[in-house]
Design a protein around this motif. Structure first.
Motif, PDB file in Angstrom:
ATOM      1  N   PRO A  32      97.271  33.928  71.079  1.00  0.00           N
ATOM      2  CA  PRO A  32      95.987  34.251  70.438  1.00  0.00           C
ATOM      3  C   PRO A  32      95.727  33.417  69.175  1.00  0.00           C
ATOM      4  O   PRO A  32      94.570  33.066  68.899  1.00  0.00           O
ATOM      5  CB  PRO A  32      96.130  35.735  70.112  1.00  0.00           C
ATOM      6  CG  PRO A  32      97.051  36.249  71.169  1.00  0.00           C
ATOM      7  CD  PRO A  32      98.034  35.148  71.399  1.00  0.00           C
ATOM      8  N   GLU A  33      96.767  33.063  68.456  1.00  0.00           N
ATOM      9  CA  GLU A  33      96.578  32.260  67.237  1.00  0.00           C
ATOM     10  C   GLU A  33      96.198  30.812  67.520  1.00  0.00           C
ATOM     11  O   GLU A  33      95.897  30.059  66.597  1.00  0.00           O
ATOM     12  CB  GLU A  33      97.826  32.306  66.349  1.00  0.00           C
ATOM     13  CG  GLU A  33      99.128  31.983  67.065  1.00  0.00           C
ATOM     14  CD  GLU A  33      99.868  33.237  67.502  1.00  0.00           C
ATOM     15  OE1 GLU A  33      99.225  34.179  68.019  1.00  0.00           O
ATOM     16  OE2 GLU A  33     101.116  33.259  67.352  1.00  0.00           O
ATOM     17  N   ASP A  34      96.197  30.426  68.792  1.00  0.00           N
ATOM     18  CA  ASP A  34      95.697  29.091  69.162  1.00  0.00           C
ATOM     19  C   ASP A  34      94.175  29.080  69.304  1.00  0.00           C
ATOM     20  O   ASP A  34      93.586  28.012  69.502  1.00  0.00           O
ATOM     21  CB  ASP A  34      96.313  28.638  70.487  1.00  0.00           C
ATOM     22  CG  ASP A  34      97.814  28.406  70.390  1.00  0.00           C
ATOM     23  OD1 ASP A  34      98.524  28.801  71.349  1.00  0.00           O
ATOM     24  OD2 ASP A  34      98.275  27.842  69.393  1.00  0.00           O
ATOM     25  N   THR A  35      93.549  30.230  69.202  1.00  0.00           N
ATOM     26  CA  THR A  35      92.093  30.322  69.306  1.00  0.00           C
ATOM     27  C   THR A  35      91.433  29.529  68.185  1.00  0.00           C
ATOM     28  O   THR A  35      91.721  29.730  67.005  1.00  0.00           O
ATOM     29  CB  THR A  35      91.640  31.788  69.233  1.00  0.00           C
ATOM     30  OG1 THR A  35      92.149  32.484  70.373  1.00  0.00           O
ATOM     31  CG2 THR A  35      90.122  31.883  69.206  1.00  0.00           C
ATOM     32  N   ALA A  36      90.553  28.592  68.568  1.00  0.00           N
ATOM     33  CA  ALA A  36      89.910  27.702  67.605  1.00  0.00           C
ATOM     34  C   ALA A  36      88.940  26.799  68.340  1.00  0.00           C
ATOM     35  O   ALA A  36      88.931  26.741  69.577  1.00  0.00           O
ATOM     36  CB  ALA A  36      90.949  26.853  66.878  1.00  0.00           C
ATOM     37  N   VAL A  37      88.143  26.072  67.560  1.00  0.00           N
ATOM     38  CA  VAL A  37      87.409  24.933  68.099  1.00  0.00           C
ATOM     39  C   VAL A  37      88.320  23.717  67.977  1.00  0.00           C
ATOM     40  O   VAL A  37      88.846  23.443  66.904  1.00  0.00           O
ATOM     41  CB  VAL A  37      86.086  24.689  67.347  1.00  0.00           C
ATOM     42  CG1 VAL A  37      85.390  23.439  67.883  1.00  0.00           C
ATOM     43  CG2 VAL A  37      85.176  25.908  67.476  1.00  0.00           C
ATOM     44  N   TYR A  38      88.496  23.032  69.085  1.00  0.00           N
ATOM     45  CA  TYR A  38      89.376  21.870  69.126  1.00  0.00           C
ATOM     46  C   TYR A  38      88.538  20.590  69.112  1.00  0.00           C
ATOM     47  O   TYR A  38      87.534  20.480  69.815  1.00  0.00           O
ATOM     48  CB  TYR A  38      90.246  21.906  70.378  1.00  0.00           C
ATOM     49  CG  TYR A  38      91.399  22.881  70.255  1.00  0.00           C
ATOM     50  CD1 TYR A  38      91.166  24.256  70.271  1.00  0.00           C
ATOM     51  CD2 TYR A  38      92.707  22.439  70.089  1.00  0.00           C
ATOM     52  CE1 TYR A  38      92.215  25.159  70.138  1.00  0.00           C
ATOM     53  CE2 TYR A  38      93.763  23.331  69.958  1.00  0.00           C
ATOM     54  CZ  TYR A  38      93.499  24.688  69.989  1.00  0.00           C
ATOM     55  OH  TYR A  38      94.546  25.572  69.855  1.00  0.00           O
ATOM     56  N   TYR A  39      88.998  19.628  68.329  1.00  0.00           N
ATOM     57  CA  TYR A  39      88.316  18.354  68.177  1.00  0.00           C
ATOM     58  C   TYR A  39      89.271  17.214  68.513  1.00  0.00           C
ATOM     59  O   TYR A  39      90.451  17.265  68.190  1.00  0.00           O
ATOM     60  CB  TYR A  39      87.860  18.146  66.739  1.00  0.00           C
ATOM     61  CG  TYR A  39      86.914  19.189  66.207  1.00  0.00           C
ATOM     62  CD1 TYR A  39      87.380  20.397  65.691  1.00  0.00           C
ATOM     63  CD2 TYR A  39      85.537  18.967  66.208  1.00  0.00           C
ATOM     64  CE1 TYR A  39      86.516  21.354  65.197  1.00  0.00           C
ATOM     65  CE2 TYR A  39      84.658  19.912  65.715  1.00  0.00           C
ATOM     66  CZ  TYR A  39      85.152  21.099  65.216  1.00  0.00           C
ATOM     67  OH  TYR A  39      84.279  22.048  64.723  1.00  0.00           O
ATOM     68  N   CYS A  40      88.728  16.171  69.115  1.00  0.00           N
ATOM     69  CA  CYS A  40      89.501  14.937  69.217  1.00  0.00           C
ATOM     70  C   CYS A  40      88.972  13.976  68.162  1.00  0.00           C
ATOM     71  O   CYS A  40      87.891  14.172  67.599  1.00  0.00           O
ATOM     72  CB  CYS A  40      89.423  14.343  70.613  1.00  0.00           C
ATOM     73  SG  CYS A  40      87.867  13.521  71.025  1.00  0.00           S
ATOM     74  N   GLY A  41      89.717  12.950  67.909  1.00  0.00           N
ATOM     75  CA  GLY A  41      89.284  11.969  66.928  1.00  0.00           C
ATOM     76  C   GLY A  41      90.305  10.871  66.773  1.00  0.00           C
ATOM     77  O   GLY A  41      91.362  10.877  67.409  1.00  0.00           O
ATOM     78  N   GLY A  42      89.978   9.933  65.911  1.00  0.00           N
ATOM     79  CA  GLY A  42      90.874   8.818  65.719  1.00  0.00           C
ATOM     80  C   GLY A  42      90.723   8.177  64.369  1.00  0.00           C
ATOM     81  O   GLY A  42      89.769   8.439  63.634  1.00  0.00           O
ATOM     82  N   SER A  43      91.688   7.322  64.056  1.00  0.00           N
ATOM     83  CA  SER A  43      91.682   6.611  62.797  1.00  0.00           C
ATOM     84  C   SER A  43      92.500   5.340  62.941  1.00  0.00           C
ATOM     85  O   SER A  43      93.425   5.272  63.755  1.00  0.00           O
ATOM     86  CB  SER A  43      92.284   7.488  61.691  1.00  0.00           C
ATOM     87  OG  SER A  43      92.387   6.767  60.478  1.00  0.00           O
ATOM     88  N   GLY A  44      92.148   4.362  62.124  1.00  0.00           N
ATOM     89  CA  GLY A  44      92.966   3.163  62.054  1.00  0.00           C
ATOM     90  C   GLY A  44      94.269   3.414  61.328  1.00  0.00           C
ATOM     91  O   GLY A  44      95.220   2.634  61.444  1.00  0.00           O
ATOM     92  N   SER A  45      94.327   4.518  60.590  1.00  0.00           N
ATOM     93  CA  SER A  45      95.525   4.900  59.849  1.00  0.00           C
ATOM     94  C   SER A  45      96.173   6.105  60.516  1.00  0.00           C
ATOM     95  O   SER A  45      95.574   7.176  60.595  1.00  0.00           O
ATOM     96  CB  SER A  45      95.162   5.249  58.410  1.00  0.00           C
ATOM     97  OG  SER A  45      96.231   5.926  57.762  1.00  0.00           O
ATOM     98  N   TYR A  46      97.372   5.962  61.015  1.00  0.00           N
ATOM     99  CA  TYR A  46      98.062   7.070  61.669  1.00  0.00           C
ATOM    100  C   TYR A  46      98.268   8.227  60.694  1.00  0.00           C
ATOM    101  O   TYR A  46      98.102   9.388  61.062  1.00  0.00           O
ATOM    102  CB  TYR A  46      99.406   6.584  62.215  1.00  0.00           C
ATOM    103  CG  TYR A  46     100.102   7.562  63.121  1.00  0.00           C
ATOM    104  CD1 TYR A  46     101.211   8.287  62.678  1.00  0.00           C
ATOM    105  CD2 TYR A  46      99.664   7.765  64.423  1.00  0.00           C
ATOM    106  CE1 TYR A  46     101.860   9.167  63.510  1.00  0.00           C
ATOM    107  CE2 TYR A  46     100.309   8.654  65.258  1.00  0.00           C
ATOM    108  CZ  TYR A  46     101.411   9.346  64.799  1.00  0.00           C
ATOM    109  OH  TYR A  46     102.044  10.226  65.634  1.00  0.00           O
TER     110      TYR A  46
END
Length: 124
Positions: A88-102
């Motif tokens: 249940p604590e995984d409930t959330a809005v999930y986003y993907c994304g990226g960056s040139g900096s790890y």
């Protein structure tokens, strides 16, 4: 213009699995270190998982380690998050994304996120 398509979210019972996908057009995935992030109601956006540009190395938040697996297919401009043993604590809005900096994937998850995200709800 960048277009993102999220898929795979939804409602699942605790202990179940979901596989999130994030597909982008207008942006070349292989130019970025990529990550998944999430934001629960009333909380700040947080880092979930990351994969380097060509997928040889991954990293996870302690809260999901051993349960989630991140992967990417640069040829398809698509990234995935396999989520098992959901809580249940995984409930959330999930986003993907990226960056040139790890490092920025962990330090600045809100800045690295793309698009509107996708809802994941885990019932107890």
């Amino acid at each position: 213009q960048v277009q993102l398509v999220y898929s795979g979210g939804g409602l699942v019972q605790a202990g179940g699995s979901l596989r999130l996908s994030c597909a982008a057009s207008g942006r070349t995935f292989s130019n970025y270190h990529m990550g998944w992030f999430r934001q629960a109601p009333g909380k700040e956006r947080e880092f979930v998982a990351a994969v380097i540009r060509f997928g040889a190395s991954t990293d996870y938040a302690d809260s999901v380690k051993g349960r989630f697996t991140i992967s990417r297919d640069n040829a398809k401009n698509t990234m995935y998050l396999q989520m098992n043993s959901l809580k249940p604590e995984d409930t959330a809005v999930y986003y993907c994304g990226g960056s040139g900096s790890y490092g920025d994937l962990k330090r600045r998850p809100a800045n690295a996120s793309w698009g509107q995200g996708i809802q994941v709800t885990v019932s107890s």
